[in-house]
Design an enzyme around this catalytic site. Structure first.
Site, PDB file in Angstrom:
ATOM      1  N   SER A  65      48.655  34.238   6.655  1.00  0.00           N
ATOM      2  CA  SER A  65      47.778  33.133   6.281  1.00  0.00           C
ATOM      3  C   SER A  65      47.448  33.134   4.803  1.00  0.00           C
ATOM      4  O   SER A  65      47.577  34.136   4.111  1.00  0.00           O
ATOM      5  CB  SER A  65      46.485  33.219   7.084  1.00  0.00           C
ATOM      6  OG  SER A  65      45.786  34.387   6.721  1.00  0.00           O
ATOM      7  N   LYS A  88      41.569  28.348   6.104  1.00  0.00           N
ATOM      8  CA  LYS A  88      42.616  29.343   6.372  1.00  0.00           C
ATOM      9  C   LYS A  88      43.821  28.598   6.927  1.00  0.00           C
ATOM     10  O   LYS A  88      43.704  27.922   7.950  1.00  0.00           O
ATOM     11  CB  LYS A  88      42.080  30.371   7.370  1.00  0.00           C
ATOM     12  CG  LYS A  88      43.001  31.539   7.618  1.00  0.00           C
ATOM     13  CD  LYS A  88      42.238  32.636   8.362  1.00  0.00           C
ATOM     14  CE  LYS A  88      43.087  33.874   8.565  1.00  0.00           C
ATOM     15  NZ  LYS A  88      42.291  34.997   9.082  1.00  0.00           N
ATOM     16  N   LEU A 111      32.638  28.668   3.147  1.00  0.00           N
ATOM     17  CA  LEU A 111      33.138  29.211   1.891  1.00  0.00           C
ATOM     18  C   LEU A 111      32.232  30.369   1.480  1.00  0.00           C
ATOM     19  O   LEU A 111      31.008  30.223   1.452  1.00  0.00           O
ATOM     20  CB  LEU A 111      33.112  28.130   0.805  1.00  0.00           C
ATOM     21  CG  LEU A 111      33.488  28.588  -0.597  1.00  0.00           C
ATOM     22  CD1 LEU A 111      34.943  28.994  -0.671  1.00  0.00           C
ATOM     23  CD2 LEU A 111      33.190  27.503  -1.612  1.00  0.00           C
ATOM     24  N   ALA A 112      32.827  31.499   1.201  1.00  0.00           N
ATOM     25  CA  ALA A 112      32.072  32.650   0.700  1.00  0.00           C
ATOM     26  C   ALA A 112      32.489  32.844  -0.752  1.00  0.00           C
ATOM     27  O   ALA A 112      33.442  33.563  -1.031  1.00  0.00           O
ATOM     28  CB  ALA A 112      32.354  33.877   1.549  1.00  0.00           C
ATOM     29  N   ASP A 148      37.425  45.755  13.064  1.00  0.00           N
ATOM     30  CA  ASP A 148      38.040  46.005  11.756  1.00  0.00           C
ATOM     31  C   ASP A 148      37.031  45.797  10.634  1.00  0.00           C
ATOM     32  O   ASP A 148      37.336  45.174   9.618  1.00  0.00           O
ATOM     33  CB  ASP A 148      39.278  45.111  11.571  1.00  0.00           C
ATOM     34  CG  ASP A 148      40.171  45.583  10.424  1.00  0.00           C
ATOM     35  OD1 ASP A 148      40.030  46.752   9.993  1.00  0.00           O
ATOM     36  OD2 ASP A 148      40.994  44.779   9.951  1.00  0.00           O
ATOM     37  N   GLU A 159      36.290  44.924   2.703  1.00  0.00           N
ATOM     38  CA  GLU A 159      37.125  43.734   2.445  1.00  0.00           C
ATOM     39  C   GLU A 159      36.769  42.587   3.372  1.00  0.00           C
ATOM     40  O   GLU A 159      36.997  41.423   3.048  1.00  0.00           O
ATOM     41  CB  GLU A 159      38.617  44.025   2.672  1.00  0.00           C
ATOM     42  CG  GLU A 159      39.258  44.925   1.664  1.00  0.00           C
ATOM     43  CD  GLU A 159      39.362  46.337   2.206  1.00  0.00           C
ATOM     44  OE1 GLU A 159      38.316  46.897   2.629  1.00  0.00           O
ATOM     45  OE2 GLU A 159      40.477  46.883   2.183  1.00  0.00           O
ATOM     46  N   ASP A 205      37.275  37.695   9.364  1.00  0.00           N
ATOM     47  CA  ASP A 205      38.487  38.310   9.908  1.00  0.00           C
ATOM     48  C   ASP A 205      38.304  38.825  11.339  1.00  0.00           C
ATOM     49  O   ASP A 205      38.193  40.025  11.576  1.00  0.00           O
ATOM     50  CB  ASP A 205      38.994  39.432   8.994  1.00  0.00           C
ATOM     51  CG  ASP A 205      40.478  39.694   9.213  1.00  0.00           C
ATOM     52  OD1 ASP A 205      41.035  39.141  10.192  1.00  0.00           O
ATOM     53  OD2 ASP A 205      41.083  40.432   8.430  1.00  0.00           O
TER      54      ASP A 205
HETATM   55  N1  ADE Z   1      38.776  34.692   1.658  1.00  0.00           N
HETATM   56  C1  ADE Z   1      39.026  34.769   2.961  1.00  0.00           C
HETATM   57  N2  ADE Z   1      38.153  34.028   3.642  1.00  0.00           N
HETATM   58  C2  ADE Z   1      37.319  33.479   2.746  1.00  0.00           C
HETATM   59  C3  ADE Z   1      36.192  32.632   2.833  1.00  0.00           C
HETATM   60  N3  ADE Z   1      35.753  32.198   3.998  1.00  0.00           N
HETATM   61  N4  ADE Z   1      35.579  32.288   1.699  1.00  0.00           N
HETATM   62  C4  ADE Z   1      36.032  32.744   0.531  1.00  0.00           C
HETATM   63  N5  ADE Z   1      37.068  33.541   0.381  1.00  0.00           N
HETATM   64  C5  ADE Z   1      37.720  33.909   1.483  1.00  0.00           C
END
Ligand code: ADE
Length: 325
Positions: free
Chosen positions: A46, A63, A114-115, A158, A162, A176
């Site tokens: 992905s 994603k 969004l992170a 998991d 990360e 994840d």
């Molecule tokens: N990388 C993987 N998932 C993310 C997300 N939801 N927001 C920002 N970066 C990412």
């Protein structure tokens, strides 16, 4: 076979089938509804892209999974687990929320929170290690999220820095869930969204699976290595590794390769660096316990002296982040 049936599919309650179809057509999001931006991350199956809803202008992380690759590599099951667990979660500030799922000929799309603060690992690496106050704050947010996931019958399996993302307020968002395990939910009848529901041909595939290892070497629990069986306490093992890592700057079990790391885990072969805070040491020692039944349960972790003064629940998520140091 992938089916389009995410809970995020918005449908009006309709009585007549034709207008229901029309409503689905107008409300169901698709690729065209988003403006895609920069790449946020890349995995083996992905790519995560920043995206903006053209109508609401709300920003998301999308994603994108390659269907052909997933089918060829036999990963359909994991994609379904991820969607099912995210659909079961989704109402906690510390877990990445799944808003929509859709697909086109080539790809599957998961529209997520969004992170924008990136991975906790990145922040940790740039600082080297955290002080007690930051470790207490991030530890508390991670633990509160674990507690929520477990209450919803989801074991992450998991957890690692990360997979702990940070939003724009620098609050935790766990991500994840591709290797998560869904427990039968005693509070509710199995829903149609659960891949693991009884009667599903994939049911039990988890426990019958050949010894293929799930997770990341440094955070994997001894019971997973010994019995290939993860339980809620396995997430607390990983949590103990994370607390250790935040303060020490490195995970407790680390060796030249996976095999040697596993040997260290099974032998509980780790030491604390000089100056490691005493209360944190006591907590970690009660989490990094070989027998999962003897590991400190979540409620006791919350009331451990290391977390003294933390107000759990909603107020934890209204709090301002301590100055990172
Ligand atoms: N990388 C993987 N998932 C993310 C997300 N939801 N927001 C920002 N970066 C990412």
């Amino acid at each position: 076979e992938w089916q389009e049936r995410g809970a995020a599919t918005v449908r009006r309650q309709e009585t007549d089938a034709a207008s229901s179809q029309a409503a689905t057509r107008t409300l169901k999001k698709g690729v065209k509804d988003f403006h895609f931006g920069r790449t946020l991350g890349e995995g083996s199956y992905s790519t995560v892209l920043a995206a903006q809803d053209r109508q609401s202008l709300k920003e998301y992380a999308i994603k994108v999974l390659d269907k052909r690759h997933i089918i060829k590599e036999n990963k359909v099951k994991y994609v379904n687990i991820e969607r099912d667990t995210l659909n079961r979660l989704g109402d906690h500030p510390g877990v990445v929320r799944l808003y929509y799922t859709f697909q086109d000929e080539r790809s599957l799309y998961f529209v997520l929170d969004l992170a924008s603060g990136g991975e906790l690992l990145g922040v940790l690496k740039s600082l080297g290690s955290f002080n007690i106050e930051c470790t207490r704050f991030y530890g508390a947010q991670i633990l509160d999220s674990i507690s929520y996931m477990h209450s919803r019958g989801v074991i992450h399996r998991d957890l690692k820095p990360e997979n702990v993302l940070l939003d724009k307020e620098m609050h935790v968002k766990i991500t994840d869930f591709g290797t998560a395990k869904m427990l039968p939910d005693p509070a509710k009848a199995p829903g149609p969204l659960d891949t693991n529901r009884p009667g599903n041909p994939m049911e039990g595939a988890d426990s019958n699976r050949a010894p293929s290892f799930v997770g990341t070497a440094e955070y994997v629990s001894p019971e997973l290595l010994r019995d290939k069986n993860a339980c809620k306490a396995s997430d607390l093992w990983a949590f103990g590794c994370i607390i250790y890592q935040l303060l020490a700057g490195r995970p407790p079990f680390k060796a030249a390769n996976e095999y040697l790391t596993f040997q260290k885990i099974l032998a509980l072969d780790y030491t604390f660096p000089d100056g490691f805070p005493e209360l944190a040491r006591d907590l970690v020692e009660r989490l990094l316990v070989l027998e999962p039944a003897n590991r400190l349960p979540t409620e006791y972790v919350q009331s451990h002296p290391f977390f003294e003064g933390v107000s759990w629940g909603k107020s934890l998520w209204r709090q301002k982040v301590p100055r990172l140091q």
